[in-house]
Every structure is written in C-alpha cells, then in structure tokens.
Design a protein around this motif. Sequence first.
Motif, mmCIF file in Angstrom:
data_model
loop_
_atom_site.group_PDB
_atom_site.id
_atom_site.type_symbol
_atom_site.label_atom_id
_atom_site.label_comp_id
_atom_site.label_asym_id
_atom_site.label_seq_id
_atom_site.Cartn_x
_atom_site.Cartn_y
_atom_site.Cartn_z
ATOM 1 N N GLU A 135 0.834 -1.211 0.000
ATOM 2 C CA GLU A 135 0.000 0.000 0.000
ATOM 3 C C GLU A 135 0.863 1.254 0.000
ATOM 4 O O GLU A 135 0.565 2.230 -0.712
ATOM 5 C CB GLU A 135 -0.933 -0.001 1.217
ATOM 6 N N GLU A 136 1.930 1.246 0.790
ATOM 7 C CA GLU A 136 2.848 2.396 0.808
ATOM 8 C C GLU A 136 3.492 2.589 -0.561
ATOM 9 O O GLU A 136 3.620 3.719 -1.046
ATOM 10 C CB GLU A 136 3.926 2.192 1.879
ATOM 11 N N ALA A 137 3.886 1.480 -1.201
ATOM 12 C CA ALA A 137 4.479 1.569 -2.541
ATOM 13 C C ALA A 137 3.483 2.174 -3.526
ATOM 14 O O ALA A 137 3.849 3.015 -4.354
ATOM 15 C CB ALA A 137 4.927 0.187 -3.010
ATOM 16 N N SER A 138 2.231 1.771 -3.430
ATOM 17 C CA SER A 138 1.197 2.318 -4.324
ATOM 18 C C SER A 138 1.004 3.808 -4.099
ATOM 19 O O SER A 138 0.838 4.575 -5.055
ATOM 20 C CB SER A 138 -0.132 1.588 -4.105
ATOM 21 N N ARG A 139 1.046 4.234 -2.828
ATOM 22 C CA ARG A 139 0.907 5.674 -2.536
ATOM 23 C C ARG A 139 2.071 6.458 -3.119
ATOM 24 O O ARG A 139 1.890 7.528 -3.700
ATOM 25 C CB ARG A 139 0.797 5.894 -1.025
ATOM 26 N N TRP A 140 3.309 5.938 -2.967
ATOM 27 C CA TRP A 140 4.474 6.623 -3.531
ATOM 28 C C TRP A 140 4.394 6.682 -5.051
ATOM 29 O O TRP A 140 4.738 7.698 -5.654
ATOM 30 C CB TRP A 140 5.774 5.929 -3.093
ATOM 31 N N ASP A 141 3.919 5.588 -5.667
ATOM 32 C CA ASP A 141 3.757 5.581 -7.125
ATOM 33 C C ASP A 141 2.755 6.647 -7.568
ATOM 34 O O ASP A 141 2.985 7.349 -8.544
ATOM 35 C CB ASP A 141 3.286 4.199 -7.606
ATOM 36 N N ALA A 142 1.641 6.733 -6.847
ATOM 37 C CA ALA A 142 0.610 7.723 -7.197
ATOM 38 C C ALA A 142 1.160 9.138 -7.055
ATOM 39 O O ALA A 142 0.906 10.003 -7.912
ATOM 40 C CB ALA A 142 -0.621 7.529 -6.307
ATOM 41 N N GLN A 143 1.922 9.393 -5.988
ATOM 42 C CA GLN A 143 2.508 10.728 -5.802
ATOM 43 C C GLN A 143 3.517 11.036 -6.900
ATOM 44 O O GLN A 143 3.604 12.167 -7.382
ATOM 45 C CB GLN A 143 3.176 10.824 -4.428
ATOM 46 N N SER A 144 4.268 10.024 -7.326
ATOM 47 C CA SER A 144 5.229 10.210 -8.406
ATOM 48 C C SER A 144 4.515 10.581 -9.700
ATOM 49 O O SER A 144 4.935 11.495 -10.419
ATOM 50 C CB SER A 144 6.059 8.939 -8.601
ATOM 51 N N GLU A 145 3.428 9.873 -10.001
ATOM 52 C CA GLU A 145 2.659 10.168 -11.217
ATOM 53 C C GLU A 145 2.082 11.579 -11.173
ATOM 54 O O GLU A 145 2.085 12.295 -12.179
ATOM 55 C CB GLU A 145 1.529 9.147 -11.390
ATOM 56 N N GLU A 146 1.607 11.974 -10.008
ATOM 57 C CA GLU A 146 1.061 13.333 -9.856
ATOM 58 C C GLU A 146 2.143 14.387 -10.093
ATOM 59 O O GLU A 146 1.926 15.384 -10.784
ATOM 60 C CB GLU A 146 0.462 13.493 -8.457
ATOM 61 N N GLN A 147 3.333 14.140 -9.550
ATOM 62 C CA GLN A 147 4.436 15.089 -9.738
ATOM 63 C C GLN A 147 4.883 15.139 -11.198
ATOM 64 O O GLN A 147 5.195 16.211 -11.710
ATOM 65 C CB GLN A 147 5.620 14.701 -8.848
ATOM 66 N N MET A 148 4.884 13.995 -11.888
ATOM 67 C CA MET A 148 5.258 13.988 -13.306
ATOM 68 C C MET A 148 4.238 14.749 -14.139
ATOM 69 O O MET A 148 4.605 15.476 -15.063
ATOM 70 C CB MET A 148 5.396 12.555 -13.827
ATOM 71 N N HIS A 149 2.953 14.591 -13.801
ATOM 72 C CA HIS A 149 1.920 15.348 -14.523
ATOM 73 C C HIS A 149 2.137 16.845 -14.320
ATOM 74 O O HIS A 149 2.081 17.629 -15.276
ATOM 75 C CB HIS A 149 0.529 14.937 -14.036
ATOM 76 N N GLN A 150 2.401 17.224 -13.084
ATOM 77 C CA GLN A 150 2.644 18.636 -12.793
ATOM 78 C C GLN A 150 3.915 19.119 -13.493
ATOM 79 O O GLN A 150 3.957 20.233 -14.019
ATOM 80 C CB GLN A 150 2.736 18.848 -11.281
ATOM 81 N N HIS A 151 4.949 18.277 -13.535
ATOM 82 C CA HIS A 151 6.178 18.628 -14.247
ATOM 83 C C HIS A 151 5.885 18.924 -15.714
ATOM 84 O O HIS A 151 6.394 19.901 -16.279
ATOM 85 C CB HIS A 151 7.201 17.500 -14.137
ATOM 86 N N HIS A 152 5.060 18.080 -16.337
ATOM 87 C CA HIS A 152 4.727 18.295 -17.750
ATOM 88 C C HIS A 152 3.988 19.619 -17.937
ATOM 89 O O HIS A 152 4.226 20.333 -18.924
ATOM 90 C CB HIS A 152 3.899 17.134 -18.294
ATOM 91 N N ARG A 153 3.118 19.960 -17.003
ATOM 92 C CA ARG A 153 2.405 21.248 -17.090
ATOM 93 C C ARG A 153 3.385 22.416 -16.998
ATOM 94 O O ARG A 153 3.294 23.372 -17.766
ATOM 95 C CB ARG A 153 1.365 21.354 -15.974
ATOM 96 N N TRP A 154 4.314 22.350 -16.045
ATOM 97 C CA TRP A 154 5.306 23.429 -15.911
ATOM 98 C C TRP A 154 6.146 23.531 -17.177
ATOM 99 O O TRP A 154 6.457 24.632 -17.641
ATOM 100 C CB TRP A 154 6.208 23.200 -14.702
ATOM 101 N N ALA A 155 6.525 22.386 -17.739
ATOM 102 C CA ALA A 155 7.323 22.390 -18.966
ATOM 103 C C ALA A 155 6.543 22.990 -20.128
ATOM 104 O O ALA A 155 7.094 23.754 -20.938
ATOM 105 C CB ALA A 155 7.770 20.966 -19.301
ATOM 106 N N GLN A 156 5.250 22.664 -20.208
ATOM 107 C CA GLN A 156 4.412 23.241 -21.259
ATOM 108 C C GLN A 156 4.322 24.759 -21.105
ATOM 109 O O GLN A 156 4.450 25.507 -22.087
ATOM 110 C CB GLN A 156 3.002 22.629 -21.220
#
Length: 198
Positions: A132-153
């Motif tokens: 469950e902890e691994a899944s939470r970290w994965d979800a947070q990573s995906e959220e940060q990558m999405h936000q990274h793409h927005r900043w890059a755009q």
Amino acid sequence: MSGHGFHVHGPHDHELEHAASGGGHGHEAGGMSMTSKIAMCTAVIATFGAIFSYMGGATQANAGLYKNNAAIKKTEASNQWNYFQSKSTKQALAEFARDTATDDKRQGWQVKVSRYEQEKTEIQAAAKKLEEEASRWDAQSEEQMHQHHRWAQATTVLQVSIALAAIALLTRKKWLERAMFGVAAAGFAVGVLAALHI
C-alpha cells in the motif's frame, strides 16, 4: 562653422531631434514606444518563465524521489512475501511431522504449526502494508510527473512568446505584438493549471 552663425547638421542629428521630441515612429499615444513596451513585457515573461522552469525541475526531482521510494517499498514487500513463503514451507513440514509423529510428540509439532500460522499472519499484514505504501508513492510520483509536464508546457509557451516579441521588435508588426501577448497569456494560463495540479 557654428561660430559664424552657420551650423551644418549631421545625417543622424535630425533623427535624434525627431525621436527626442516624441515624433519617432516607435511612439504611441501615451508616450511609451512599442520597443519599450515589448522590452518590459519580455522581461516580465522571462521572469515567469524562469520561475516555471524552476518549478518544472523541482517537480521532476520529486517524481524521481517518490518513484525511488516506491521501488524501495516494493522490494521490502517482496522480502516480506519471501519470508511468508519460507514460513509456509516450515508450517507445511511441521504439519507433515505432526501428522506422522507418535502421539507423545504430536502436541509439540502442533505448537510449531500454530506458531508458524501466527507468524504468517503478521508477515502477510506487513507485506500488504508495504505494498500500500508503494502504491501511494507511485501515485505521488505520477502526480508530480503530470505537474512537471504542465510546468514544462507553460515554460515552452512563454519561450515562444519571447521569440514572437523579438520578431515583433525587428519587423514592427502590430499583429506580432498582439500574438506575443496572446501566447504569453496562454503560457500564464498553463502555469496556473500547473500550480493548481490540474
């Protein structure tokens, strides 16, 4: 010879006097030249572009860190499941020994079987918690990558706006100046989306 009341203007003197009096073709109503306005706006756009670029780098670093944390938790969970499997094997051997033992030793083997069952339950709970902890970290990573793409755009759109500003300054085309402002507004809008995690 101006000492005798006669003065000859150089070729650029007339243009300098004309520009100083506000008659230059770069001036508009309100007194600010197109060049000054675009230069000032470009400085503002570049400042926001630098901030957006920094935020993009920070979110990308966070995404990598969170993905690493997820991998660590997955490895720990895998270790727990391996431990669970070893206890299952020991329990199966203890059950076999219990079932084939003489009556006086059967109770001792049953104690071991019960102990292994209890240990397996605890190990299984720990493994699930780590997953469950691994899944939470994965979800947070995906959220940060999405936000990274927005900043890059947003950064990219602002860079296009700065390029349009340079072309507008060189060509003195009003439509390019308007395009620069439109593209800059779009870049700021994407930056707002990034800030709001959208």
